[in-house]
Scaffold this motif. Structure first.
Motif, PDB file in Angstrom:
ATOM      1  N   ASN A   7       0.011   7.653 123.354  1.00  0.00           N
ATOM      2  CA  ASN A   7      -0.994   7.320 124.365  1.00  0.00           C
ATOM      3  C   ASN A   7      -1.780   8.523 124.867  1.00  0.00           C
ATOM      4  O   ASN A   7      -2.498   8.431 125.861  1.00  0.00           O
ATOM      5  N   LEU A   8      -1.676   9.658 124.169  1.00  0.00           N
ATOM      6  CA  LEU A   8      -2.458  10.828 124.527  1.00  0.00           C
ATOM      7  C   LEU A   8      -3.723  10.905 123.678  1.00  0.00           C
ATOM      8  O   LEU A   8      -3.725  10.554 122.506  1.00  0.00           O
ATOM      9  N   LEU A   9      -4.793  11.347 124.279  1.00  0.00           N
ATOM     10  CA  LEU A   9      -6.080  11.469 123.595  1.00  0.00           C
ATOM     11  C   LEU A   9      -6.459  12.939 123.474  1.00  0.00           C
ATOM     12  O   LEU A   9      -6.315  13.708 124.427  1.00  0.00           O
ATOM     13  N   VAL A  10      -6.949  13.315 122.293  1.00  0.00           N
ATOM     14  CA  VAL A  10      -7.301  14.711 122.026  1.00  0.00           C
ATOM     15  C   VAL A  10      -8.738  14.796 121.540  1.00  0.00           C
ATOM     16  O   VAL A  10      -9.153  14.054 120.637  1.00  0.00           O
ATOM     17  N   VAL A  11      -9.487  15.707 122.138  1.00  0.00           N
ATOM     18  CA  VAL A  11     -10.874  15.948 121.744  1.00  0.00           C
ATOM     19  C   VAL A  11     -10.991  17.370 121.206  1.00  0.00           C
ATOM     20  O   VAL A  11     -10.658  18.333 121.903  1.00  0.00           O
ATOM     21  N   ALA A  12     -11.434  17.507 119.969  1.00  0.00           N
ATOM     22  CA  ALA A  12     -11.724  18.822 119.399  1.00  0.00           C
ATOM     23  C   ALA A  12     -13.157  19.198 119.747  1.00  0.00           C
ATOM     24  O   ALA A  12     -14.074  18.411 119.518  1.00  0.00           O
ATOM     25  N   VAL A  13     -13.330  20.386 120.318  1.00  0.00           N
ATOM     26  CA  VAL A  13     -14.660  20.851 120.700  1.00  0.00           C
ATOM     27  C   VAL A  13     -14.986  22.113 119.902  1.00  0.00           C
ATOM     28  O   VAL A  13     -14.249  23.104 119.962  1.00  0.00           O
ATOM     29  N   VAL A  14     -16.076  22.049 119.150  1.00  0.00           N
ATOM     30  CA  VAL A  14     -16.502  23.166 118.317  1.00  0.00           C
ATOM     31  C   VAL A  14     -17.952  23.494 118.661  1.00  0.00           C
ATOM     32  O   VAL A  14     -18.820  22.622 118.621  1.00  0.00           O
ATOM     33  N   GLU A  96     -18.462  16.160 127.639  1.00  0.00           N
ATOM     34  CA  GLU A  96     -18.533  14.974 126.771  1.00  0.00           C
ATOM     35  C   GLU A  96     -17.152  14.336 126.655  1.00  0.00           C
ATOM     36  O   GLU A  96     -17.016  13.105 126.668  1.00  0.00           O
ATOM     37  N   ALA A  97     -16.118  15.180 126.540  1.00  0.00           N
ATOM     38  CA  ALA A  97     -14.744  14.672 126.508  1.00  0.00           C
ATOM     39  C   ALA A  97     -14.418  13.942 127.806  1.00  0.00           C
ATOM     40  O   ALA A  97     -13.823  12.860 127.802  1.00  0.00           O
ATOM     41  N   LEU A  98     -14.831  14.530 128.923  1.00  0.00           N
ATOM     42  CA  LEU A  98     -14.588  13.912 130.230  1.00  0.00           C
ATOM     43  C   LEU A  98     -15.261  12.558 130.339  1.00  0.00           C
ATOM     44  O   LEU A  98     -14.651  11.574 130.778  1.00  0.00           O
ATOM     45  N   SER A  99     -16.533  12.479 129.931  1.00  0.00           N
ATOM     46  CA  SER A  99     -17.274  11.223 130.074  1.00  0.00           C
ATOM     47  C   SER A  99     -16.746  10.145 129.141  1.00  0.00           C
ATOM     48  O   SER A  99     -16.899   8.952 129.411  1.00  0.00           O
ATOM     49  N   THR A 100     -16.095  10.555 128.043  1.00  0.00           N
ATOM     50  CA  THR A 100     -15.590   9.591 127.067  1.00  0.00           C
ATOM     51  C   THR A 100     -14.192   9.097 127.419  1.00  0.00           C
ATOM     52  O   THR A 100     -13.917   7.890 127.398  1.00  0.00           O
ATOM     53  N   PHE A 101     -13.295  10.008 127.745  1.00  0.00           N
ATOM     54  CA  PHE A 101     -11.878   9.648 127.926  1.00  0.00           C
ATOM     55  C   PHE A 101     -11.321   9.943 129.314  1.00  0.00           C
ATOM     56  O   PHE A 101     -10.183   9.587 129.599  1.00  0.00           O
ATOM     57  N   GLY A 102     -12.080  10.610 130.170  1.00  0.00           N
ATOM     58  CA  GLY A 102     -11.579  10.934 131.498  1.00  0.00           C
ATOM     59  C   GLY A 102     -10.807  12.245 131.515  1.00  0.00           C
ATOM     60  O   GLY A 102     -10.564  12.881 130.483  1.00  0.00           O
ATOM     61  N   GLY A 103     -10.386  12.651 132.690  1.00  0.00           N
ATOM     62  CA  GLY A 103      -9.766  13.956 132.882  1.00  0.00           C
ATOM     63  C   GLY A 103      -8.385  14.107 132.310  1.00  0.00           C
ATOM     64  O   GLY A 103      -7.870  15.232 132.218  1.00  0.00           O
ATOM     65  N   ASP A 104      -7.744  13.014 131.905  1.00  0.00           N
ATOM     66  CA  ASP A 104      -6.371  13.100 131.413  1.00  0.00           C
ATOM     67  C   ASP A 104      -6.295  13.457 129.930  1.00  0.00           C
ATOM     68  O   ASP A 104      -5.217  13.714 129.415  1.00  0.00           O
ATOM     69  N   CYS A 105      -7.429  13.470 129.234  1.00  0.00           N
ATOM     70  CA  CYS A 105      -7.394  13.796 127.803  1.00  0.00           C
ATOM     71  C   CYS A 105      -7.164  15.289 127.610  1.00  0.00           C
ATOM     72  O   CYS A 105      -7.312  16.094 128.532  1.00  0.00           O
ATOM     73  N   TRP A 106      -6.789  15.648 126.384  1.00  0.00           N
ATOM     74  CA  TRP A 106      -6.593  17.047 126.021  1.00  0.00           C
ATOM     75  C   TRP A 106      -7.828  17.560 125.302  1.00  0.00           C
ATOM     76  O   TRP A 106      -8.390  16.870 124.460  1.00  0.00           O
ATOM     77  N   VAL A 107      -8.237  18.776 125.641  1.00  0.00           N
ATOM     78  CA  VAL A 107      -9.356  19.440 124.976  1.00  0.00           C
ATOM     79  C   VAL A 107      -8.805  20.571 124.120  1.00  0.00           C
ATOM     80  O   VAL A 107      -8.098  21.454 124.611  1.00  0.00           O
ATOM     81  N   ALA A 108      -9.127  20.534 122.840  1.00  0.00           N
ATOM     82  CA  ALA A 108      -8.698  21.566 121.897  1.00  0.00           C
ATOM     83  C   ALA A 108      -9.931  22.312 121.406  1.00  0.00           C
ATOM     84  O   ALA A 108     -10.782  21.734 120.735  1.00  0.00           O
ATOM     85  N   ILE A 109     -10.019  23.585 121.769  1.00  0.00           N
ATOM     86  CA  ILE A 109     -11.171  24.400 121.412  1.00  0.00           C
ATOM     87  C   ILE A 109     -10.950  25.030 120.034  1.00  0.00           C
ATOM     88  O   ILE A 109      -9.846  25.456 119.693  1.00  0.00           O
ATOM     89  N   LEU A 110     -12.022  25.100 119.239  1.00  0.00           N
ATOM     90  CA  LEU A 110     -11.956  25.786 117.950  1.00  0.00           C
ATOM     91  C   LEU A 110     -13.268  26.513 117.705  1.00  0.00           C
ATOM     92  O   LEU A 110     -14.339  25.912 117.741  1.00  0.00           O
ATOM     93  N   ASP A 111     -13.175  27.827 117.457  1.00  0.00           N
ATOM     94  CA  ASP A 111     -14.359  28.606 117.111  1.00  0.00           C
ATOM     95  C   ASP A 111     -14.822  28.237 115.705  1.00  0.00           C
ATOM     96  O   ASP A 111     -14.025  27.890 114.834  1.00  0.00           O
ATOM     97  N   GLU A 112     -16.101  28.384 115.468  1.00  0.00           N
ATOM     98  CA  GLU A 112     -16.687  27.985 114.187  1.00  0.00           C
ATOM     99  C   GLU A 112     -16.215  28.840 113.008  1.00  0.00           C
ATOM    100  O   GLU A 112     -16.338  28.431 111.850  1.00  0.00           O
ATOM    101  N   ASP A 113     -15.688  30.042 113.286  1.00  0.00           N
ATOM    102  CA  ASP A 113     -15.235  30.906 112.198  1.00  0.00           C
ATOM    103  C   ASP A 113     -13.709  30.969 112.110  1.00  0.00           C
ATOM    104  O   ASP A 113     -13.163  31.798 111.383  1.00  0.00           O
ATOM    105  N   ASP A 114     -13.025  30.101 112.833  1.00  0.00           N
ATOM    106  CA  ASP A 114     -11.564  30.040 112.816  1.00  0.00           C
ATOM    107  C   ASP A 114     -11.101  28.732 112.186  1.00  0.00           C
ATOM    108  O   ASP A 114     -11.905  27.838 111.908  1.00  0.00           O
TER     109      ASP A 114
END
Length: 245
Positions: A7-14, A96-114
């Protein structure tokens, strides 16, 4: 109710900027998101390029993903602060993650060269559910001309002085944080030109340091990064206490 993997939601942000990094984005970063053993629920790619440029299209982004995973992809144009180490783009993706899933989702950051290890998301989620925390950190392998080196993985939540005096092993591509915590920390500072991930981590440690079970370490190395010179702007990074209300 105790959180479970299901029941956890994860958003990858690049975030991406510059035609010179296009190959890394399409051949390294995004394919590693696609290969995750536990797929993310949403992929937000934010362009910090001139909107009239046409060297990166949504179809290019979607080509990095299999089947129905393409439906999870959102390609946005940064309309906040441009350049400044991508801070406006990162914040666009987080909101965008907040507006889609709310504050309880997880945000996973990834740099474009990683890139992420294929079990990055799965392992971070397991750590988050077993320790019921708001911030998870995995290890980083730095790939250089002279070989590989591993950053230390912190066992306890870092404090401000850790970021000023040494590298506590936390940067953009191993940031795995609840969206609500990022909002409370004030998101990325769009006035800084560099060391923006350290600045955010200082503020995260401020708001979470007195919270029970706020931080977890995976104990595993799950991110791979190429070294990028950093230095300009370090002296402008400052410790800015935030209200814990």
């Amino acid at each position: 109710k105790r959180a479970t993997m299901a029941n956890l939601l994860v958003v990858a942000v690049v975030a991406t900027h510059g035609e010179e990094r296009l190959e890394l984005l399409l051949n390294r970063s995004l394919p590693s998101v696609n290969k995750q053993s536990r797929p993310v629920d949403l992929v937000v790619v934010v362009s910090d390029n001139d909107p009239v440029s046409n060297f990166l299209e949504r179809e290019d982004i979607e080509s990095c993903f299999d089947g129905t995973s393409k439906d999870k992809v959102r390609f946005l144009q940064n309309e906040r602060t441009s350049r400044m180490s991508g801070t406006g783009s990162w914040n666009t993706g987080i909101l965008e993650a907040l507006s889609t899933f709310g504050g309880d989702c997880w945000v996973a950051i990834l740099d474009e060269d990683d890139e992420w290890h294929e079990s990055h998301v799965e392992t971070c989620l397991k750590s988050s559910t077993s320790q019921e925390c708001q911030w998870v950190v995995s290890g980083i392998v730095r790939m250089g001309k002279t070989g590989k080196s591993k950053d230390p993985i912190p066992d306890l939540i870092p404090i401000a002085k850790d970021f000023f005096t040494t590298n506590p092993g936390v940067q953009g591509s191993n940031l795995f944080v609840r969206c609500e915590a990022l909002l409370k920390a004030g998101l990325f500072d769009e006035k800084l030109s560099s060391t923006t991930d350290r600045d955010l981590c200082i503020r995260l440690s401020d708001i979470l340091h007195d919270v029970d079970s706020s931080f977890a370490s995976t104990g595993k190395t799950l991110s791979f990064t190429m070294p990028i010179p950093s230095g300009r702007g370090f002296l402008s990074m400052y410790h800015q206490p935030r209200s814990k209300d």
